[in-house]
Enzyme design. Structure first.
Site, PDB file in Angstrom:
ATOM      1  N   GLU A 250       0.649  -1.092  -0.058  1.00 34.15           N
ATOM      2  CA  GLU A 250      -0.021   0.060   0.558  1.00 34.15           C
ATOM      3  C   GLU A 250       0.627   1.119   0.046  1.00 34.15           C
ATOM      4  O   GLU A 250       1.806   1.734   0.534  1.00 34.15           O
ATOM      5  CB  GLU A 250      -1.056   0.136   1.489  1.00 34.15           C
ATOM      6  CG  GLU A 250      -1.848   1.594   1.154  1.00 34.15           C
ATOM      7  CD  GLU A 250      -2.073   1.567   2.788  1.00 34.15           C
ATOM      8  OE1 GLU A 250      -2.978   2.651   2.689  1.00 34.15           O
ATOM      9  OE2 GLU A 250      -1.950   1.114   3.604  1.00 34.15           O
ATOM     10  N   ALA A 255       4.909  12.364  -1.709  1.00 40.05           N
ATOM     11  CA  ALA A 255       5.361  13.758  -2.343  1.00 40.05           C
ATOM     12  C   ALA A 255       6.578  14.301  -2.550  1.00 40.05           C
ATOM     13  O   ALA A 255       7.694  13.575  -2.608  1.00 40.05           O
ATOM     14  CB  ALA A 255       4.586  14.508  -1.430  1.00 40.05           C
ATOM     15  N   GLN A 261      10.042  20.180  -8.465  1.00 36.92           N
ATOM     16  CA  GLN A 261       8.853  19.482  -9.252  1.00 36.92           C
ATOM     17  C   GLN A 261       8.870  19.807 -10.263  1.00 36.92           C
ATOM     18  O   GLN A 261      10.035  20.674 -11.033  1.00 36.92           O
ATOM     19  CB  GLN A 261       6.897  19.984  -8.605  1.00 36.92           C
ATOM     20  CG  GLN A 261       7.394  19.104  -7.266  1.00 36.92           C
ATOM     21  CD  GLN A 261       5.486  19.005  -6.937  1.00 36.92           C
ATOM     22  OE1 GLN A 261       4.695  19.967  -7.776  1.00 36.92           O
ATOM     23  NE2 GLN A 261       5.586  19.099  -5.845  1.00 36.92           N
ATOM     24  N   VAL A 262       8.247  19.064 -11.682  1.00 38.95           N
ATOM     25  CA  VAL A 262       8.556  19.484 -12.867  1.00 38.95           C
ATOM     26  C   VAL A 262       9.847  18.888 -13.280  1.00 38.95           C
ATOM     27  O   VAL A 262      11.044  19.690 -14.092  1.00 38.95           O
ATOM     28  CB  VAL A 262       8.870  20.281 -13.605  1.00 38.95           C
ATOM     29  CG1 VAL A 262       7.994  21.117 -14.869  1.00 38.95           C
ATOM     30  CG2 VAL A 262       6.880  21.604 -12.269  1.00 38.95           C
ATOM     31  N   ARG A 263      11.201  18.383 -12.464  1.00 40.04           N
ATOM     32  CA  ARG A 263      12.103  17.629 -13.343  1.00 40.04           C
ATOM     33  C   ARG A 263      12.253  16.412 -13.476  1.00 40.04           C
ATOM     34  O   ARG A 263      12.882  15.390 -13.466  1.00 40.04           O
ATOM     35  CB  ARG A 263      13.457  17.667 -11.811  1.00 40.04           C
ATOM     36  CG  ARG A 263      13.722  19.645 -12.148  1.00 40.04           C
ATOM     37  CD  ARG A 263      14.875  19.777 -10.719  1.00 40.04           C
ATOM     38  NE  ARG A 263      16.487  19.525 -11.085  1.00 40.04           N
ATOM     39  CZ  ARG A 263      16.640  20.395 -11.651  1.00 40.04           C
ATOM     40  NH1 ARG A 263      16.069  21.212 -12.144  1.00 40.04           N
ATOM     41  NH2 ARG A 263      17.672  19.371 -12.556  1.00 40.04           N
ATOM     42  N   TYR A 265      10.877  13.845 -10.352  1.00 39.96           N
ATOM     43  CA  TYR A 265      11.365  12.794  -9.645  1.00 39.96           C
ATOM     44  C   TYR A 265      10.411  11.416  -9.458  1.00 39.96           C
ATOM     45  O   TYR A 265      11.128  10.988  -9.106  1.00 39.96           O
ATOM     46  CB  TYR A 265      11.778  14.281  -8.862  1.00 39.96           C
ATOM     47  CG  TYR A 265      13.307  14.941  -8.557  1.00 39.96           C
ATOM     48  CD1 TYR A 265      14.509  14.142  -8.731  1.00 39.96           C
ATOM     49  CD2 TYR A 265      13.117  16.289  -8.321  1.00 39.96           C
ATOM     50  CE1 TYR A 265      15.160  14.760  -8.666  1.00 39.96           C
ATOM     51  CE2 TYR A 265      13.543  16.858  -8.331  1.00 39.96           C
ATOM     52  CZ  TYR A 265      15.443  16.180  -8.478  1.00 39.96           C
ATOM     53  OH  TYR A 265      16.624  16.840  -8.261  1.00 39.96           O
ATOM     54  N   GLY A 266       9.727  12.474  -9.820  1.00 36.18           N
ATOM     55  CA  GLY A 266       8.645  11.415  -9.120  1.00 36.18           C
ATOM     56  C   GLY A 266       8.083  10.118 -10.193  1.00 36.18           C
ATOM     57  O   GLY A 266       7.704   8.742  -8.807  1.00 36.18           O
ATOM     58  N   ILE A 295      -4.608  12.132  -9.162  1.00 34.12           N
ATOM     59  CA  ILE A 295      -5.173  10.597 -10.343  1.00 34.12           C
ATOM     60  C   ILE A 295      -4.459  10.257 -11.511  1.00 34.12           C
ATOM     61  O   ILE A 295      -3.627   9.721 -12.097  1.00 34.12           O
ATOM     62  CB  ILE A 295      -6.173  10.689 -10.512  1.00 34.12           C
ATOM     63  CG1 ILE A 295      -7.415  10.533  -8.980  1.00 34.12           C
ATOM     64  CG2 ILE A 295      -6.366   9.653 -12.290  1.00 34.12           C
ATOM     65  CD1 ILE A 295      -9.094   9.876  -9.451  1.00 34.12           C
ATOM     66  N   GLY A 296      -3.657  11.635 -12.539  1.00 36.10           N
ATOM     67  CA  GLY A 296      -3.300  11.959 -13.047  1.00 36.10           C
ATOM     68  C   GLY A 296      -1.918  11.703 -13.556  1.00 36.10           C
ATOM     69  O   GLY A 296      -1.622  10.877 -14.210  1.00 36.10           O
TER      70      GLY A 296
END
Length: 516
Positions: A250, A255, A261-263, A265-266, A295-296
């Site tokens: 789970e 985050a 962000q926008v690099r 990493y996620g 969700i996206g």
């Protein structure tokens, strides 16, 4: 208990990133005492020292046996969480002091090598699979890696293919960042990483109770994978709970720091997590609750709303979040996710090779001589065009190709609808009103409408004119104001979204008169 407010739309308030805001507290089995929370409200997190250790006791040992004891017993819950980010009544009013004379739990993560390059054997296996049922020549030739540009090029059957690494991948190759798997094993460095993760989750998930986040991050039944910029700055991560015997995990929190962000990493973090979990455990599936904003992201990482895992496997074992969407990811056993970009290109190259063996689409023929004299162009028989007949073309195909697939206003409507769905005030209107939650809604509102219904109508070409599209949008706003009082948040959300909608329509000159 205060009376429930009437509202327009299913769900509860969600935050803008990562997870949903409202939590149903995880309930313990009958024979399990309530676990103690770690205080998540302290601001002195950066000065973690050796005395910052998590509790280890008989309660922890029973917690670790939860999976063997069976599903959660719904009769023994002792904590209560309020809805929509309100104050949380926790199990204990006072946090236990941390003990130091504890048995250290050995970390299961020490053997993980987070390398982002395949071995020669793996590459050879991929090439053999892609080359199956074709000739036995090497699948990849002249591979060139441009470290400065972050691109990799290779030749396949005389065709050049290339792919570009994400900035996060380049930073990892340069040694600027690393991906660490950590748990609460009482080591100073791991506790510092966990505290950094806790701080990011609490900042990025502001509606989630801070003490709840802290308790789960430090919980020894959970593991975390963190993105660490050297020497020791945490920029993001994922906390998850593995259920090895049930072959799923789970994902509890996910985050990335707002400044990082926008690099990529996620996506890179999720690929690392998939490879790590498959290499170190029998886990084959991920489950997570995602809000409308997350969700996206999860869809891009291979998650789906279609849950194929048997309910008997996970029901009662994972934490239930009110207003969230349960999503599942089934991991592919023969894929190394860190090499997904190259694998996809190899698959594309193999498919193109197969197409060339049965088709002439790759052959480039000279232009038609009839167009040499533009002042005297004569009609020609299409069947005399070289290659057209061989491609299987027929006159009927031309008739079908000339029919418009979408109406003339489709693109504008789609852009407007996407803008509406992504607006911060749109969450109450994304789905139809739940009849079970608001029983009298459909008795009062005779022509209901919501953004998902508008999307279905748009995809079904049911909006012939922009006026029809605007009519349905106005229905959403007017229905909400008709059902809810002026002082409710839903009434205000409708006004905000309508004002935004009107401004967007006015930006399109040919439709601006429709909202004057």
């Amino acid at each position: 208990m205060p009376p429930k407010r009437r509202h327009h739309g299913a769900g509860r308030v969600q935050n803008k990133r990562g997870k949903v805001d409202t939590v149903k507290e995880e309930i313990k089995p009958k024979d399990e005492p309530v676990e103690t929370e770690i205080d998540g409200g302290s601001a002195v997190d950066e000065d973690v020292t050796d005395d910052l250790e998590h509790k280890t006791s008989k309660e922890d040992q029973k917690e670790d046996q939860k999976e063997e004891d069976g599903p959660i017993d719904a009769q023994n819950g002792t904590s209560e969480t309020k809805v929509a980010g309100e104050s949380v009544k926790t199990v204990e009013d006072k946090i236990e002091s941390v003990t130091t004379n504890e048995e250290v739990v050995e970390s299961p993560v020490n053997d993980y090598n987070a390398s982002s390059t395949t071995t020669k054997a793996e590459e050879k296996q991929l090439e053999e699979e892609a080359n199956e049922k074709t000739d036995t020549s090497p699948i990849v030739e002249n591979e060139v890696v441009d470290e400065e540009a972050g691109t990799t090029k290779f030749d396949f059957d005389g065709q050049e293919y290339s792919y570009k690494d994400r900035p996060s991948v380049i930073e990892e190759k340069e040694g600027k960042i690393e991906f660490r798997v950590v748990n609460n094993d009482n080591s100073k460095e791991n506790m510092m990483v966990l505290t950094g993760l806790k701080n990011i989750f609490q900042k990025q998930l502001p509606k989630m109770p801070k003490e709840y986040i802290a308790r789960l991050v430090y919980d020894r039944s959970h593991l975390s994978m963190a993105v660490v910029r050297k020497p020791l700055t945490v920029v993001g991560g994922i906390t998850y709970r593995p259920f090895d015997k049930r072959e799923f995990a789970e994902i509890v929190f996910c985050a990335i720091s707002s400044t990082e962000q926008v690099r990529g990493y996620g996506a890179h973090l999720m690929n690392h997590l998939k490879d790590y979990v498959r290499a170190t455990s029998p886990i084959k599936y991920f489950l997570t609750y995602a809000d409308n904003y997350a969700i996206g992201y999860f869809k891009k990482q291979g998650f789906t709303k279609e849950i194929t895992l048997d309910k008997n496997v996970w029901m009662g074992y994972i934490k239930d979040y009110e207003g969230g969407t349960l999503m599942q990811c089934s991991m592919l056993p023969r894929i190394r996710y860190l090499d997904a970009a190259k694998i996809l290109l190899l698959q594309e190259a193999a498919i193109r090779r197969k197409i060339r063996s049965i088709s002439q689409s790759h052959i480039v023929r000279p232009g038609l001589k009839q167009f040499l004299d533009l002042d005297n162009i004569k009609p020609i028989d299409p069947m005399t065009i070289p290659g057209l007949k061989e491609a299987g073309w027929t006159p009927e195909m031309d008739e079908l190709a000339q029919r418009p697939k979408r109406g003339p206003h489709y693109a504008a409507m789609q852009n407007l609808l996407t803008e509406l769905q992504n607006h911060a005030a749109a969450w109450p209107f994304l789905q139809p009103v739940n009849k079970e939650e608001v029983p009298d809604y459909y008795e009062f509102i005779k022509e209901p409408m919501d953004l998902s219904s508008m999307e279905m109508k748009l995809n079904g070409n049911r909006y012939e004119k922009m006026e029809n599209f605007i009519y349905d949008a106005r229905l959403i706003f007017n229905n909400c104001r008709a059902y809810n009082g002026e002082n409710t948040s839903y009434f205000k959300y409708a006004n905000r979204l309508e004002k935004f909608f009107n401004s967007k329509v006015k930006e399109i000159p040919e439709y601006s008169h429709l909202v004057d």
